[in-house]
Design an enzyme around this catalytic site. Structure first.
Site, short mmCIF file in Angstrom:
data_model
loop_
_atom_site.label_atom_id
_atom_site.label_comp_id
_atom_site.label_asym_id
_atom_site.label_seq_id
_atom_site.Cartn_x
_atom_site.Cartn_y
_atom_site.Cartn_z
N LYS A 190 -33.39 -51.95 41.36
CA LYS A 190 -33.44 -51.14 42.70
C LYS A 190 -32.72 -51.81 43.82
CE LYS A 190 -35.89 -47.76 40.72
NZ LYS A 190 -35.31 -46.43 40.45
N SER A 205 -40.82 -51.04 31.14
CA SER A 205 -39.92 -49.84 31.25
C SER A 205 -38.72 -50.23 30.34
CB SER A 205 -39.59 -49.25 32.49
OG SER A 205 -38.93 -50.45 33.11
#
Lengths: 315, 90
Positions: A43, A257
């Site tokens: 991110k 994830s």
């Protein structure tokens, strides 16, 4: 490698082969280690790009306040960039996220407003939009609809992948804001029309899908179905199993994830191997496992880990 | 040709609270029609004139059917179908 500042070091992450998990010399898996970014996740690319774009557009001034719905990593990345650039950050985060995420956000100076667990990130988006309306001076970069998010991956992640792996046949990443897949996917597709762009979407426990009605569902504005070749839903059991396998077989300590993404990547690898086709499958390691140690995913049996993750936003 | 269908919380009022039901059909479209015959009203929550509703995701053995053949996707004995509302990530 030398950089003028921490922000200048975002991206340029290593792509490492997985000699043990790859099924054969012709069907190979490659992990892009996005945990090597300054705040430890993919991110950082989107956060830096969105803030830089907002500055160029004249939306931000010294002391401006940013407001963002996030389940964690985007908030942490934004908090780091905002602190460097002199802005304040308020994150709206679902309460069913790991405690490490809240600690990290606060360390980088962000304020947290919790949204109810039921409804997961949908609720965080809704609450943030409400708060935004009441505070028109605050700037919501809105990762789900901000073109700079996808553009960051079009301009950096995609080119890095192609340069390191010109023979790439598949690209697999997680589906959250869809920024990584849309941006890197478009870039790779333009360069190699036959490349497969594959999404791995986390399947959470029921609490997260606890909407009041189906019309409250959410599809990010950035999402363009035509970029993807296929999309898989991966539950916590497979995600945890693969996260552990990645550490056990290849030494890579990743977040949960990433296990979901690896699960999809291994499925594609098995399919290529069965058909006798060569494949170079690159996938994203979104972050390291550190932030998820308290979730229980890394201890005990798979059954225990799956039970511990029930109701948590683990991706 | 019985196929297992996982129903999300939000649609369970139609199935009397059942989480997993079985339905029959050779395609997803037939399967949904069969579901609707047993659980009246559930069909229109899933599809409209243009196909699957925007906030409804349907997975055949964990793969999103929009990337298979949509409503025409073939289903066979032993397959598993999961219905979920679209949610945000990130």
């Amino acid at each position: 490698m030398r950089f003028d500042s921490l922000l200048d070091s975002v991206g340029h992450t290593p792509l490492v082969g997985l000699p043990t998990l790859s099924p054969s010399p012709d069907v190979r898996l490659w992990a892009k280690l996005e945990d090597r970014n300054p705040t430890g996740s993919v991110k950082d690319r989107a956060a830096l790009a969105m803030i830089t774009k907002a500055e160029k557009d004249g939306l931000l001034h010294p002391g401006s306040t940013l407001l963002e719905p996030t389940s964690g990593n985007t908030g942490i990345a934004l908090a780091m960039v905002a602190k460097q650039r002199g802005y304040k950050l308020i994150c709206v985060m679902p309460e069913n996220t790991s405690s490490e995420r809240a600690q990290l956000l606060r360390m980088w100076g962000a304020e947290i407003i919790y949204s109810p667990a039921a409804g997961g990130s949908n609720e965080a988006v809704r609450v943030a939009k409400e708060i935004g309306k009441q505070n028109p001076d605050w700037v919501m970069l809105y990762q789900y609809g901000n073109e700079a998010n996808a553009l960051a991956h079009y301009e950096t992640t995609g080119p890095e992948l192609l340069a390191d792996l010109p023979t790439i046949t598949h690209f697999v990443a997680g589906l959250g804001t869809t920024g990584t897949l849309m941006g890197a996917g478009r870039y790779l597709r333009e360069a190699k029309p036959d490349v497969q762009i594959v999404a791995a979407e986390p399947r959470y426990g029921e609490l997260v899908y606890g909407l009041r009605n189906l019309e409250e569902g959410f599809v990010p504005e950035l999402y363009d179905e035509s970029v993807l070749t296929s999309r898989f839903s991966v539950g916590p059991r497979d995600a945890v199993r693969r996260t552990r396998e990645l550490l056990d077989k290849e030494g890579i300590f990743a977040g949960i994830s990433t296990g979901a993404i690896l699960h999809a990547a291994l499925g594609l690898a098995a399919k290529a191997e069965k058909k006798g086709e060569a494949a170079d499958i690159a996938f994203i390691v979104c972050d390291g496992g550190w932030k998820y140690l308290s979730t229980g995913a890394y201890e005990g049996t798979l059954e225990e880990a799956e039970a511990a993750l029930e109701g948590q936003l683990w991706a | 040709m019985a196929v297992e269908v996982r129903i999300p919380t939000i649609l369970r009022p139609y199935t009397g609270g059942e989480k997993v039901v079985t339905a029959e059909g050779a395609s997803l479209q037939e399967l949904i029609a069969n579901l609707d015959a047993t659980y009246a009203g559930i069909g229109e929550r899933l599809v409209d004139e243009s196909g699957l509703r925007r906030f409804v995701n349907v997975y055949l053995n964990d793969e999103d059917v929009r990337f298979l053949d949509g409503l025409a996707t073939e289903v066979t004995e032993g397959d598993s179908v999961t219905i979920l509302p679209a949610v945000a990530g990130g």
